[in-house]
Write an enzyme that holds these catalytic residues in place. Structure first.
Site, PDB file in Angstrom:
ATOM      1  CG  ASP A  80     -21.316   9.741  -1.310  1.00 14.53           C
ATOM      2  OD1 ASP A  80     -21.674   8.856  -0.523  1.00 14.53           O
ATOM      3  OD2 ASP A  80     -20.427  10.580  -1.044  1.00 14.53           O
TER       4      ASP A  80
ATOM      5  CG  HIS B   1     -24.514  13.068  -0.145  1.00 18.77           C
ATOM      6  ND1 HIS B   1     -23.379  13.360   0.584  1.00 18.77           N
ATOM      7  CD2 HIS B   1     -24.148  13.157  -1.460  1.00 18.77           C
ATOM      8  CE1 HIS B   1     -22.379  13.614  -0.243  1.00 18.77           C
ATOM      9  NE2 HIS B   1     -22.816  13.504  -1.482  1.00 18.77           N
TER      10      HIS B   1
ATOM     11  CG  HIS C 253     -19.839   9.020  -6.474  1.00 16.98           C
ATOM     12  ND1 HIS C 253     -18.510   8.715  -6.297  1.00 16.98           N
ATOM     13  CD2 HIS C 253     -20.071  10.179  -5.803  1.00 16.98           C
ATOM     14  CE1 HIS C 253     -17.950   9.661  -5.550  1.00 16.98           C
ATOM     15  NE2 HIS C 253     -18.873  10.557  -5.241  1.00 16.98           N
TER      16      HIS C 253
END
Length: 249
Positions: free
Chosen positions: A52, A103, A197
């Site tokens: 992400d 996202h 991430h």
């Protein structure tokens, strides 16, 4: 009496926030409806690595180097604003066979549903302008969703994607490389979705952890697949189960 009032207010606040933040229908409902995926039930040794908040010019590139080295595919949940800053990284993701997903554009944790849809479309347009590819996968910021959000994004044709609850690495907190490695290796199971991430801050620990995680999971027999791959496996498994039920006794 005052001692009781303050805890009561806190309890009401917590449950009030929870009620507004998460869907009321629950995981079972949304999994059966096919509107949200957390993981899949399979005996195949497949696992999905997801990232992400990127792309980041440095850290995403280093992660891509590692994935290429270990012949692993991953799914990147892209922030539109970061994609505009790093189009060459987005293009590399796509050309190397990774899955591009949405996202939001701004990565704001709170916004109206109408604003959310606008941001999803803007990010889609950004990704398409760079790669010619259109994604329908969406992960909400911080994993926060409501019934209203799920219904709205589903109507727009998006598949909402979460992650295996026991495999949120919390790498954004920089807990230490060895802790990230142990957490993933101890928790990994067939059909799991792991949350990492690649943007939003210093991701050196994530990169260093992946250097150890990728070869070890490969040694254990895991294949690294995309979210769409997992969805296809789930669909095929369901077809196989249906055929078994239909077989004459």
């Amino acid at each position: 009496m005052k001692r009781l009032i303050i805890p009561l207010i806190l309890i009401l606040f917590v449950f009030g926030v929870y009620d507004r933040t998460f869907a009321d229908k629950g995981r079972k409902y949304y999994e059966e409806a096919g509107q949200i995926i957390w993981e899949i039930n399979t005996k195949e040794k497949v696992i999905a690595l997801t990232f992400d908040d990127g792309p980041h010019r440095k850290y995403t590139a280093e992660i891509l180097d590692l994935l290429k080295k270990h012949e692993a595919k991953a799914t990147f949940f892209i922030v539109g604003a970061n994609a505009e800053k790093n189009p060459e990284v987005v293009l590399r993701m796509y050309e190397e066979g990774h899955e591009l997903a949405n996202h939001t554009y701004s990565h704001k944790s709170r916004m109206s549903v109408s604003r959310l849809i606008q941001e999803l479309k803007k990010t889609d347009e950004t990704i398409y302008a760079i790669t010619g590819y259109s994604s329908t996968l969406f992960r909400p910021v911080e994993g926060v969703y409501t019934d209203e959000i799920v219904d709205a994004v589903s109507k727009e044709g998006y598949q909402l994607v979460m992650w295996s609850w026991h495999l949120d690495t919390l790498d954004w907190k920089n807990p230490g490389v060895n802790k990230i490695v142990k957490f993933v290796l101890d928790g990994a199971k067939e059909g799991n979705v792991v949350l990492f991430h690649d943007g939003g801050g210093n991701r050196r620990q994530t990169v260093a952890a992946l250097e150890k995680i990728l070869p070890e999971l490969a040694r254990e027999g895991y294949t690294f697949v995309t979210i769409s791959d997992m969805m296809r496996i789930k669909e095929q498994n369901q077809k196989d189960e249906d055929k078994q039920i239909e077989l004459p006794k």
